[in-house]
Structure formats: C-alpha cells, structure tokens
Scaffold this active site. Sequence first.
Site, PDB file in Angstrom:
ATOM      1  N   ARG A 157      30.781  34.048  45.714  1.00 52.99           N
ATOM      2  CA  ARG A 157      31.737  33.022  46.149  1.00 52.99           C
ATOM      3  C   ARG A 157      31.306  32.266  47.415  1.00 52.99           C
ATOM      4  NH1 ARG A 157      36.400  33.478  47.404  1.00 52.99           N
ATOM      5  NH2 ARG A 157      37.148  31.744  46.147  1.00 52.99           N
ATOM      6  N   TYR A 163      37.241  37.527  41.228  1.00 54.56           N
ATOM      7  CA  TYR A 163      36.027  36.716  41.085  1.00 54.56           C
ATOM      8  C   TYR A 163      34.881  37.288  41.914  1.00 54.56           C
ATOM      9  CZ  TYR A 163      39.682  33.817  39.151  1.00 54.56           C
ATOM     10  OH  TYR A 163      40.759  33.384  38.415  1.00 54.56           O
ATOM     11  N   GLU A 198      50.033  33.192  34.285  1.00 48.44           N
ATOM     12  CA  GLU A 198      48.697  33.794  34.126  1.00 48.44           C
ATOM     13  C   GLU A 198      48.031  33.984  35.482  1.00 48.44           C
ATOM     14  OE1 GLU A 198      46.709  30.731  31.916  1.00 48.44           O
ATOM     15  OE2 GLU A 198      47.813  31.117  30.073  1.00 48.44           O
ATOM     16  N   PRO A 199      48.621  34.738  36.382  1.00 49.77           N
ATOM     17  CA  PRO A 199      47.979  34.900  37.685  1.00 49.77           C
ATOM     18  C   PRO A 199      46.772  35.834  37.607  1.00 49.77           C
ATOM     19  CG  PRO A 199      49.937  36.270  37.561  1.00 49.77           C
ATOM     20  CD  PRO A 199      49.871  35.519  36.267  1.00 49.77           C
ATOM     21  N   GLY A 211      47.015  30.421  39.366  1.00 53.46           N
ATOM     22  CA  GLY A 211      46.592  29.494  40.414  1.00 53.46           C
ATOM     23  C   GLY A 211      47.191  29.695  41.785  1.00 53.46           C
ATOM     24  N   TYR A 218      30.919  28.450  46.441  1.00 54.70           N
ATOM     25  CA  TYR A 218      32.033  27.555  46.826  1.00 54.70           C
ATOM     26  C   TYR A 218      32.139  27.362  48.328  1.00 54.70           C
ATOM     27  CZ  TYR A 218      33.527  29.467  42.286  1.00 54.70           C
ATOM     28  OH  TYR A 218      33.582  29.905  40.988  1.00 54.70           O
ATOM     29  N   CYS A 249      15.900  36.190  47.970  1.00 59.64           N
ATOM     30  CA  CYS A 249      14.901  35.263  48.508  1.00 59.64           C
ATOM     31  C   CYS A 249      15.331  33.811  48.407  1.00 59.64           C
ATOM     32  CB  CYS A 249      13.596  35.492  47.796  1.00 59.64           C
ATOM     33  SG  CYS A 249      13.073  37.189  48.024  1.00 59.64           S
ATOM     34  N   GLU A 250      16.447  33.484  48.927  1.00 62.45           N
ATOM     35  CA  GLU A 250      16.793  32.081  49.127  1.00 62.45           C
ATOM     36  C   GLU A 250      17.834  31.965  50.236  1.00 62.45           C
ATOM     37  OE1 GLU A 250      19.358  30.172  45.987  1.00 62.45           O
ATOM     38  OE2 GLU A 250      18.322  31.627  44.726  1.00 62.45           O
TER      39      GLU A 250
END
Length: 421
Positions: free
Chosen positions: A314, A375, A275-276, A239, A318, A346-347
Amino acid sequence: MDHFLYRNGSLHAEDVALSEIAASVGTPFYCYSAATLTRHYQLFKEALSPLDNLVCFAIKSLSNVAVLKLLGDLGAGMDVVSVGEYLRARAAGVPGERIVFSGVGKTREEMRTALEGGIRQFNLESEPEMRALSEVAASMGLRAPVTVRVNPDVDAKTHEKIATGKSENKFGIPIARAREVYAEIARLPGLEAVGIDVHIGSQLTELEPFGQAFDKVADLTAALRADGHTIRRLDLGGGLGIPYTRSNEAPPLPLDYGALIKEKLGHLGCEIEIEPGRLISGNSGVLVSRVIYVKNGEGRDFLILDAAMNDLVRPSMYGAHHDIVAVAEPAPGAPTQPFDVVGPICETGDTFAKARDLPLLAEGDLVAFRSAGAYGAVMANEYNSRPLVPEVLVRDDHFAVIRARPDYDEMLKRDIVPEWL
Ligand code: LLP
C-alpha cells in the site's frame, strides 16, 4: 478501537505479546485480532438495526479462510469478486444464500460454479455480462437473482485508484440507463431482478458522497417500482474509511453511516446489504517486522526491515500511510529520530515511510505496522523471490498460524523446467 495495546512494556495482540509470536513464527508476519474483527462486524450490525440487513464482508480485503469462518459464524454474509473468493467463503462454511458476487469481469465458468453451489445474488456490471449470465442460468434451467450495479456519477473524494463511482470509472451501468436495463432483465429467461447495487469507492472519509449516491438509489427504486419491477434489496457496497493515524483523523463512524442509510432509504422497506471490507479488517491487523540493519546514509538514517513492498504494497502503490510503532514500548519522553523506513527489495519504491519520527531503534528490534489487516496479506506477492508472508490469528491468550510461511522448496517446486532445456 482495536486490541493492539502495550502491556508490561510490550505491544500485545489481545493477551498475547507480539514478541512471543515473533519468536515462534519468525518475521515478518501478519497478526489479526479476533476480538477486533468481531467488534467491527458488530458495529455495523448495531448501526443497521432494526433494518432487515445483511453485512457482507468484502473478502478482497482479507481472505484467509479462518477469518472468514470467524465472521461467517457470527452471521456475516460475504462479498466475493472471483470464484476463488467464492470457494474461500464456502470453505469457511458460509452458505451460498449469504454470498453476493460482485466484479466487472465474471466469466461464464465463474457464473456456473456459483449457480451450482448456491448464490444470493449477482451484482451485474454491464449489459454483455447480463446477457451472458442469463444464457448460463437458462442453460441450467435456473433464474439467477440479480441486482444491477448502477454508477451514480458521484465523486467519492478518495484516492483516484480506489474511486469507483464516477462515470469515467469502469464500474457499473450508468444510472441513466438503469430503467432500460431492468426492462431487458425482465425479458431475459435466465434472470430475476431482486434489487439495486451501488458502490462508489473505498476509504471514504466523508458521508456526503454516500448521501448523494443513496438519494439517487432511492429515486431509482421508486422509478423501477413504478415500471413494475420488484425491488426488495438494496446493496450499498462498502467503502467506509478508517483512521490510519492515531492523531487527527476522524472518519465517520458506522453508527453515523447507519443513520444515513436509515434516513435516505429506510422508508423503502427494502432489505439492506452492505459490503464493508476495510472497516472490519483494517485495524484488526498489524504487520510485524524486524530491523535487519540501521544504515547511516547521507543526511538520513535508513531503517532496513525484513518486510518489504511485496508484503505490504500500500505505501508504494498508493502512497498510503501506516503508523509504525516499536513493539518494545518506548519509555515516556524517550528520544526519537527521523528514519527512512525501507525494505530489502531492489528498488527505491520499496519505501514504507520517509523521515518518520521513531524511537531510537536498533538491529534486531521489532516494529509493527498498524492498520495492515485490510489489503495487506491479500496483496502480498513473491517479488524478489521472497516467500509469502504468514498470517496469525489471536483470540484472548492464544494464537494460531492461519497461513504458514512457505519454505523455499515449495517455492522452487512450482517452476517447471521443460525437458527440452
Ligand atoms: N464492494 C465492492 C464492489 C468493492 O469493489 C470494494 C472494494 C468493497 C466492497 C470494499 O470496500 P472497503 O469497505 O474495503 O473500502 N487495495 C485498495 C482498496 C481497493 C478497494 C477495492 N474495492 C487499498 O489498499 O486501499
């Protein structure tokens, strides 16, 4: 610090020009720097020293087997959340005793595969899962090493889609119930509690929420030990956030994070696991793309790239910011102009940035999205029937394609037209 720098007027990954890779591999492609991955992993090792520790790379952030081998060979453990990730870690040569299995919905089949292949611990996320694992392990004549992921009800102060430590989130067991749960674990035939797990969210840019969670874990360790349980490991999740812009962001450094862990938990004599994902992989990768067209719209100019939201989701998912830079270094003081940077999908959601000040780019120019190692490739998909974006790894002055761009035949072959059509 990363190893994507301009040299001789051209953006390089270590000693390799990204334009050279583009000429050989085509665009778009992800490119990772081995030196940056190594450095970021080492930062955590230094930060946790001299504590007994294992840095488990969160595979979900970047799961290419070549990257896992690089980190695994340095001694990294792995945090997996599916049997697919487990098999990737094993394929990279990481032994089971360095793999932790997280995730809210592990199936019995996944538990069995991990128990057969060897596993360091399962991080349990619910009571039904705890009972299922006990059954599976007992049926194999085993006791599965477990921690309970506790939900400390802490506000991680991050994007709502990636905060996980509040009671309304689906993750973990409420910390207030932990003593009961550990008591049940002690009675179950197929489980052996080895520690406690906590993970409160991703892209945290302050240490304070970690501090709150670690305090609660310290209290719980004392309470569980008083109840007679052996708590010898603390898994503190991942995190820690990264800077996504070059300018004003300064998230805490791994060294500060490590100092906090030592301050809050060092006295307990536990082995520390973390757990990075993002901090190791994020700034170790870029996504390189080519400008297809520059389109003059009404009151704005669009930079239409050959990368799209299916390659890097991303920004549209987000609202995330990624720095975008020209691969050919702009001359000092060269003019810039605002562009809406978009892909061909197409959006309207297929927009990477609005009114972003960029050099006067033209058709055929290369751009790089920074901080795209985490990610990025792992969340890519084939929307609009665009083949998955390839991945390249650079070390010093050489590069290798570590995932090839699928050809259209491969894509079409996966679909099956039933004979009755
Ligand atoms: N451990 C667990 C149990 C996790 O759920 C995660 C991330 C990590 C470790 C690694 O967190 P990191 O160190 O990378 O922050 N797709 C989102 C991020 C999702 C994070 C999910 N869990 C994004 O692109 O921002």
